[in-house]
Design a protein around this motif. Structure first.
Motif, mmCIF file in Angstrom:
data_model
loop_
_atom_site.group_PDB
_atom_site.id
_atom_site.type_symbol
_atom_site.label_atom_id
_atom_site.label_comp_id
_atom_site.label_asym_id
_atom_site.label_seq_id
_atom_site.Cartn_x
_atom_site.Cartn_y
_atom_site.Cartn_z
ATOM 1 N N ARG A 1 -3.526 2.577 17.826
ATOM 2 C CA ARG A 1 -3.628 1.272 18.098
ATOM 3 C C ARG A 1 -3.701 0.429 16.998
ATOM 4 O O ARG A 1 -3.580 -0.627 16.753
ATOM 5 N N ASN A 2 -3.702 0.975 15.787
ATOM 6 C CA ASN A 2 -3.602 0.390 14.465
ATOM 7 C C ASN A 2 -2.337 0.792 13.828
ATOM 8 O O ASN A 2 -2.328 0.758 12.395
ATOM 9 N N VAL A 3 -1.249 1.067 14.341
ATOM 10 C CA VAL A 3 -0.091 1.811 13.707
ATOM 11 C C VAL A 3 0.526 0.614 12.723
ATOM 12 O O VAL A 3 1.052 0.939 11.829
ATOM 13 N N ARG A 4 0.796 -0.582 13.278
ATOM 14 C CA ARG A 4 1.265 -1.760 12.215
ATOM 15 C C ARG A 4 0.394 -1.664 10.982
ATOM 16 O O ARG A 4 0.792 -1.702 10.031
ATOM 17 N N LYS A 5 -1.063 -1.584 10.997
ATOM 18 C CA LYS A 5 -1.946 -1.722 9.842
ATOM 19 C C LYS A 5 -1.680 -0.397 9.133
ATOM 20 O O LYS A 5 -1.794 -0.626 7.567
ATOM 21 N N GLU A 6 -1.626 0.670 9.688
ATOM 22 C CA GLU A 6 -1.285 1.980 8.879
ATOM 23 C C GLU A 6 0.158 1.809 8.155
ATOM 24 O O GLU A 6 0.125 2.477 7.245
ATOM 25 N N MET A 7 1.000 1.565 8.774
ATOM 26 C CA MET A 7 2.106 1.162 8.247
ATOM 27 C C MET A 7 2.352 0.429 7.182
ATOM 28 O O MET A 7 2.798 0.778 5.898
ATOM 29 N N GLN A 8 1.504 -0.721 7.221
ATOM 30 C CA GLN A 8 1.662 -1.628 6.119
ATOM 31 C C GLN A 8 0.760 -1.109 5.104
ATOM 32 O O GLN A 8 1.331 -1.436 3.932
ATOM 33 N N LEU A 9 -0.180 -0.350 5.333
ATOM 34 C CA LEU A 9 -1.076 0.264 4.410
ATOM 35 C C LEU A 9 -0.282 1.095 3.659
ATOM 36 O O LEU A 9 -0.290 1.481 2.254
ATOM 37 N N PHE B 1 0.025 14.344 -2.809
ATOM 38 C CA PHE B 1 1.292 14.847 -2.491
ATOM 39 C C PHE B 1 2.169 13.560 -2.212
ATOM 40 O O PHE B 1 3.358 13.662 -2.907
ATOM 41 N N MET B 2 1.831 12.495 -1.464
ATOM 42 C CA MET B 2 2.761 11.565 -1.330
ATOM 43 C C MET B 2 2.953 10.630 -2.332
ATOM 44 O O MET B 2 3.984 10.080 -2.552
ATOM 45 N N ALA B 3 1.858 10.602 -3.217
ATOM 46 C CA ALA B 3 2.126 9.660 -4.542
ATOM 47 C C ALA B 3 3.234 10.286 -5.407
ATOM 48 O O ALA B 3 3.953 9.563 -6.112
ATOM 49 N N CYS B 4 3.273 11.791 -5.517
ATOM 50 C CA CYS B 4 4.137 12.561 -6.130
ATOM 51 C C CYS B 4 5.746 12.091 -5.628
ATOM 52 O O CYS B 4 6.515 12.206 -6.058
ATOM 53 N N LYS B 5 5.597 12.240 -4.305
ATOM 54 C CA LYS B 5 6.724 12.277 -3.671
ATOM 55 C C LYS B 5 7.504 10.721 -3.868
ATOM 56 O O LYS B 5 8.735 10.466 -3.935
ATOM 57 N N GLY B 6 6.705 9.607 -4.202
ATOM 58 C CA GLY B 6 7.172 8.295 -4.129
ATOM 59 C C GLY B 6 7.621 7.757 -2.752
ATOM 60 O O GLY B 6 8.793 7.845 -2.448
ATOM 61 N N LEU B 7 6.574 7.618 -1.938
ATOM 62 C CA LEU B 7 7.050 7.111 -0.443
ATOM 63 C C LEU B 7 7.657 5.525 -0.680
ATOM 64 O O LEU B 7 7.443 4.768 -1.149
ATOM 65 N N ALA B 8 8.899 5.858 0.266
ATOM 66 C CA ALA B 8 9.718 4.252 0.019
ATOM 67 C C ALA B 8 9.468 3.773 1.482
ATOM 68 O O ALA B 8 9.172 4.662 2.668
ATOM 69 N N PRO B 9 9.487 2.648 1.809
ATOM 70 C CA PRO B 9 9.269 1.935 3.147
ATOM 71 C C PRO B 9 10.037 2.559 4.078
ATOM 72 O O PRO B 9 9.632 2.769 5.319
ATOM 73 N N ILE C 1 2.893 1.406 3.289
ATOM 74 C CA ILE C 1 4.201 0.971 2.437
ATOM 75 C C ILE C 1 3.714 0.222 1.346
ATOM 76 O O ILE C 1 4.203 0.560 0.246
ATOM 77 N N GLY C 2 2.503 -0.616 1.337
ATOM 78 C CA GLY C 2 1.845 -1.061 0.234
ATOM 79 C C GLY C 2 1.389 -0.076 -0.902
ATOM 80 O O GLY C 2 1.422 -0.361 -1.909
ATOM 81 N N ARG C 3 0.756 1.112 -0.531
ATOM 82 C CA ARG C 3 0.310 1.835 -1.483
ATOM 83 C C ARG C 3 1.330 2.690 -2.041
ATOM 84 O O ARG C 3 1.033 3.365 -3.222
ATOM 85 N N GLY C 4 2.355 3.171 -1.118
ATOM 86 C CA GLY C 4 3.263 3.983 -1.854
ATOM 87 C C GLY C 4 3.091 5.479 -1.409
ATOM 88 O O GLY C 4 3.768 6.171 -1.763
ATOM 89 N N TYR C 5 2.187 5.731 -0.445
ATOM 90 C CA TYR C 5 1.931 6.950 0.161
ATOM 91 C C TYR C 5 1.248 6.815 1.618
ATOM 92 O O TYR C 5 0.812 5.595 1.780
ATOM 93 N N ARG D 1 -7.510 5.199 -9.486
ATOM 94 C CA ARG D 1 -8.430 4.269 -9.023
ATOM 95 C C ARG D 1 -8.614 4.637 -7.402
ATOM 96 O O ARG D 1 -9.567 4.455 -6.831
ATOM 97 N N GLU D 2 -7.497 4.429 -6.958
ATOM 98 C CA GLU D 2 -7.462 4.529 -5.508
ATOM 99 C C GLU D 2 -8.095 6.117 -4.912
ATOM 100 O O GLU D 2 -8.780 5.888 -3.978
#
Length: 163
Positions: free
Chosen positions: A85-93, A25-33, A95-99, A7-8
């Motif tokens: 400028r949006n590093v906090r938003k990009e990090m949260q995004l 790639f990152m979804a397969c990797k399973g991104l941890a926070p 971590i939230g998505r997992g990639y 869906r994403e």
């Protein structure tokens, strides 16, 4: 379950092919926070190391090398400015998505690409002249190791089709 990923990926326009590959790639990797925080920390340490290298060049009178190092860092930083400028938003995004989000991928790509190669070349070139004591020598060696690690990761991800 890959349904959320499917869906994403439907929401990523087809003209952003790199972003689609990064998602896969990152979804397969399973991104941890902790991975996001580690990558951000490595980018900050790498930028700090480049600034310290430029400072060492200035202190030892190698002004052209210092200018080249600062120019490389400033150009790279300018290319990453929107994402920083949006590093906090990009990090949260991410971590939230997992990639990694496309903005965070842009930061990684800029920091690990040409900037790391130029930084490595300048740091290795200046190693014999820019070091004045053991502390500056150790700092230069650590900066070289970070640059090599960044280039290696960039090459590996390029081989896997992320970039």
């Amino acid at each position: 379950d890959y349904a959320p990923l499917a869906r994403e990926m439907q929401h990523i326009p087809s003209d952003q092919h790199d972003s689609r590959k990064a998602v896969e790639f990152m979804a397969c990797k399973g991104l941890a926070p902790h991975t996001v925080y580690t990558d951000l920390g490595m980018m900050i340490v790498d930028m700090g190391g480049d600034c310290l290298t430029a400072k060492l060049f200035l202190q030892t009178g190698y002004f052209y090398s210092a200018g080249a190092m600062l120019t490389t860092s400033l150009v790279s930083g300018g290319m990453e400015l929107q994402a920083w400028r949006n590093v906090r938003k990009e990090m949260q995004l991410s971590i939230g998505r997992g990639y990694y989000s496309p903005g965070f991928m842009q930061m990684r790509r800029c920091e690990r690409g040409l900037e790391s190669v130029l930084s490595l070349i300048l740091t290795v070139y200046g190693l014999p002249w820019a070091t004045t004591d053991w502390a500056s020598f150790a700092q230069q060696i650590i900066n070289i190791m970070f640059s090599i690690a960044s280039i290696s990761k960039h090459h590996l991800e390029g081989e896997m089709g992320v970039y």
